[in-house]
Design a protein around this motif. Sequence first.
Motif, PDB file in Angstrom:
ATOM      1  N   THR A  15      29.113  47.027  50.656  1.00 44.03           N
ATOM      2  CA  THR A  15      28.002  46.130  51.020  1.00 44.03           C
ATOM      3  C   THR A  15      28.082  44.840  50.223  1.00 44.03           C
ATOM      4  OG1 THR A  15      26.647  48.096  51.440  1.00 44.03           O
ATOM      5  CG2 THR A  15      25.485  46.001  51.309  1.00 44.03           C
ATOM      6  N   LEU A  16      28.132  43.740  50.931  1.00 38.44           N
ATOM      7  CA  LEU A  16      28.280  42.421  50.317  1.00 38.44           C
ATOM      8  C   LEU A  16      27.285  42.221  49.170  1.00 38.44           C
ATOM      9  CD1 LEU A  16      28.778  39.092  52.168  1.00 38.44           C
ATOM     10  CD2 LEU A  16      26.950  39.272  50.539  1.00 38.44           C
ATOM     11  N   GLY A  17      27.810  41.875  48.002  1.00 36.84           N
ATOM     12  CA  GLY A  17      26.959  41.511  46.870  1.00 36.84           C
ATOM     13  C   GLY A  17      26.308  42.676  46.151  1.00 36.84           C
ATOM     14  N   ALA A  18      26.312  43.867  46.768  1.00 33.15           N
ATOM     15  CA  ALA A  18      25.508  44.958  46.212  1.00 33.15           C
ATOM     16  C   ALA A  18      26.321  46.001  45.453  1.00 33.15           C
ATOM     17  CB  ALA A  18      24.747  45.647  47.347  1.00 33.15           C
ATOM     18  N   HIS A  19      27.596  46.123  45.747  1.00 30.03           N
ATOM     19  CA  HIS A  19      28.361  47.269  45.246  1.00 30.03           C
ATOM     20  C   HIS A  19      29.378  46.946  44.163  1.00 30.03           C
ATOM     21  CE1 HIS A  19      27.766  49.911  49.114  1.00 30.03           C
ATOM     22  NE2 HIS A  19      26.675  49.799  48.369  1.00 30.03           N
ATOM     23  N   ILE A  20      29.673  45.691  43.942  1.00 31.33           N
ATOM     24  CA  ILE A  20      30.780  45.375  43.032  1.00 31.33           C
ATOM     25  C   ILE A  20      30.404  45.733  41.592  1.00 31.33           C
ATOM     26  CG2 ILE A  20      30.108  42.952  42.655  1.00 31.33           C
ATOM     27  CD1 ILE A  20      33.178  42.318  42.854  1.00 31.33           C
ATOM     28  N   SER A  21      31.348  46.325  40.861  1.00 36.38           N
ATOM     29  CA  SER A  21      31.057  46.717  39.475  1.00 36.38           C
ATOM     30  C   SER A  21      31.295  45.515  38.555  1.00 36.38           C
ATOM     31  CB  SER A  21      31.958  47.876  39.058  1.00 36.38           C
ATOM     32  OG  SER A  21      33.288  47.415  38.928  1.00 36.38           O
ATOM     33  N   PRO A  22      30.645  45.506  37.373  1.00 33.60           N
ATOM     34  CA  PRO A  22      30.877  44.403  36.439  1.00 33.60           C
ATOM     35  C   PRO A  22      32.352  44.244  36.088  1.00 33.60           C
ATOM     36  CG  PRO A  22      28.958  45.677  35.769  1.00 33.60           C
ATOM     37  CD  PRO A  22      29.592  46.424  36.905  1.00 33.60           C
ATOM     38  N   VAL A  23      33.086  45.372  35.951  1.00 37.08           N
ATOM     39  CA  VAL A  23      34.492  45.259  35.558  1.00 37.08           C
ATOM     40  C   VAL A  23      35.331  44.641  36.682  1.00 37.08           C
ATOM     41  CG1 VAL A  23      35.197  47.652  36.121  1.00 37.08           C
ATOM     42  CG2 VAL A  23      36.379  46.427  34.332  1.00 37.08           C
ATOM     43  N   CYS A  24      35.046  45.007  37.930  1.00 39.42           N
ATOM     44  CA  CYS A  24      35.798  44.410  39.050  1.00 39.42           C
ATOM     45  C   CYS A  24      35.501  42.914  39.139  1.00 39.42           C
ATOM     46  CB  CYS A  24      35.446  45.100  40.367  1.00 39.42           C
ATOM     47  SG  CYS A  24      36.104  46.774  40.473  1.00 39.42           S
ATOM     48  N   ARG A  25      34.228  42.569  39.006  1.00 43.13           N
ATOM     49  CA  ARG A  25      33.855  41.147  39.068  1.00 43.13           C
ATOM     50  C   ARG A  25      34.547  40.359  37.945  1.00 43.13           C
ATOM     51  NH1 ARG A  25      29.891  37.153  40.374  1.00 43.13           N
ATOM     52  NH2 ARG A  25      28.722  38.379  41.870  1.00 43.13           N
ATOM     53  N   SER A  26      34.593  40.944  36.733  1.00 46.62           N
ATOM     54  CA  SER A  26      35.179  40.180  35.628  1.00 46.62           C
ATOM     55  C   SER A  26      36.687  39.995  35.823  1.00 46.62           C
ATOM     56  CB  SER A  26      34.839  40.800  34.270  1.00 46.62           C
ATOM     57  OG  SER A  26      35.563  41.969  34.103  1.00 46.62           O
ATOM     58  N   HIS A  27      37.365  40.960  36.447  1.00 44.84           N
ATOM     59  CA  HIS A  27      38.797  40.767  36.742  1.00 44.84           C
ATOM     60  C   HIS A  27      38.987  39.647  37.767  1.00 44.84           C
ATOM     61  CE1 HIS A  27      40.793  43.807  34.400  1.00 44.84           C
ATOM     62  NE2 HIS A  27      39.968  44.739  34.820  1.00 44.84           N
ATOM     63  N   ILE A  28      38.109  39.593  38.768  1.00 43.93           N
ATOM     64  CA  ILE A  28      38.217  38.515  39.774  1.00 43.93           C
ATOM     65  C   ILE A  28      38.007  37.168  39.086  1.00 43.93           C
ATOM     66  CG2 ILE A  28      37.148  37.499  41.841  1.00 43.93           C
ATOM     67  CD1 ILE A  28      36.516  40.371  42.787  1.00 43.93           C
ATOM     68  N   GLU A  29      36.999  37.106  38.228  1.00 42.03           N
ATOM     69  CA  GLU A  29      36.671  35.832  37.573  1.00 42.03           C
ATOM     70  C   GLU A  29      37.774  35.363  36.617  1.00 42.03           C
ATOM     71  OE1 GLU A  29      31.808  36.329  37.740  1.00 42.03           O
ATOM     72  OE2 GLU A  29      32.872  36.861  35.898  1.00 42.03           O
ATOM     73  N   ALA A 117      50.122  46.711  35.238  1.00 41.05           N
ATOM     74  CA  ALA A 117      49.403  46.766  36.521  1.00 41.05           C
ATOM     75  C   ALA A 117      48.488  47.972  36.559  1.00 41.05           C
ATOM     76  CB  ALA A 117      50.411  46.844  37.673  1.00 41.05           C
ATOM     77  N   HIS A 118      47.272  47.788  37.038  1.00 41.12           N
ATOM     78  CA  HIS A 118      46.367  48.938  37.183  1.00 41.12           C
ATOM     79  C   HIS A 118      45.339  48.710  38.289  1.00 41.12           C
ATOM     80  CE1 HIS A 118      43.511  46.537  34.843  1.00 41.12           C
ATOM     81  NE2 HIS A 118      42.587  47.458  35.050  1.00 41.12           N
ATOM     82  N   MET A 119      44.556  49.762  38.559  1.00 36.17           N
ATOM     83  CA  MET A 119      43.547  49.711  39.628  1.00 36.17           C
ATOM     84  C   MET A 119      42.178  49.981  39.036  1.00 36.17           C
ATOM     85  SD  MET A 119      43.432  52.162  43.018  1.00 36.17           S
ATOM     86  CE  MET A 119      44.819  51.403  43.862  1.00 36.17           C
ATOM     87  N   GLU A 120      41.168  49.276  39.550  1.00 37.63           N
ATOM     88  CA  GLU A 120      39.776  49.564  39.190  1.00 37.63           C
ATOM     89  C   GLU A 120      39.071  50.069  40.446  1.00 37.63           C
ATOM     90  OE1 GLU A 120      38.429  49.542  36.310  1.00 37.63           O
ATOM     91  OE2 GLU A 120      39.797  48.326  35.099  1.00 37.63           O
TER      92      GLU A 120
END
Length: 264
Positions: A15-29, A117-120
């Motif tokens: 779900t857009l905006g609702a499900h992303i974890s802080p760790v996934c967001r910080s890797h994107i950023e 390399a790893h996966m979150e």
Amino acid sequence: MKQSGSLVCVGTGMTLGAHISPVCRSHIEAADVVFVSVSDALTEQWVSGMNKDVRSLQDLYAEGKSRHQTYREMIDLMMQEVRRGHRVCGAFYGHPGVFAYAPHRVIEVARDEGYQAHMEPGISAEDCLYADLGLDPGRTGCIHYEASQYLLYDRMIDPTALVVLWQIGVVGDRSVSQLVTGMNQRALLAEQLMSVYPSEHEIILYECATLPISRPRMDRIALERFSESEISAETTMVIPALHSPQLNQKVADKFAELAELHTE
Ligand SMILES: C[S@@+](CC[C@H](N)C(=O)[O-])C[C@H]1O[C@@H](n2cnc3c(N)ncnc32)[C@H](O)[C@@H]1O
């Protein structure tokens, strides 16, 4: 010695905006380059707001083009940037490791070449269906199959377990190039399932909400009505257990014996 480029594959959730974890967001950023493969343009736009270099992988999909080719191209694009010494993030909808080939494979390729390399994990359609449908996989046990694989390899179904069939929208497509298959392929699936379940057994056609304002699809229908139902690339079939499992009396007696020994 480890090479200087790196790779992480993250999940953006369903779900857009609702499900992303802080760790996934910080890797994107924090990435130098983000490659994004999500199911809709709005979600892609949302991810684009998290990093100044976000590149879409969605255009690599096309009707009539083998998805094996698409996945090879995705892997090549991500690896080109890793080899240039960049911190690369692959952002995939749901969980990047659930019914998803490219994220697993690109991590293997990067590691083989000496890169970190790893996966979150992310929230997958599976996680959403337990919540929306009120089903606990621990209660009956749970079997997951890719729909074509279930048919093609005659995989076993235990009717005392919860069953989840993925990719029913492309069932029967051996070319791996169609975006959706038809009623005849779905009829084959229904026929095979009706060798295990009665035709009136209730199945659920499930689509979780991809926007915070939308509602999930949870259509409960008789199995015999499946082939004429509307199915999209997002539909997952959920089959509740038909009956309870049979108690193994020998094992129950053994458990009782062991419990007695323990109390002596
Ligand atoms: C290639 S798999 C990707 C699954 C994804 N990685 C995940 O974590 O859920 C595509 C399949 O996931 C399921 N799926 C995708 N979107 C869905 C949705 N909105 N609701 C329910 N199932 C979905 C369908 O079975 C679809 O055929």
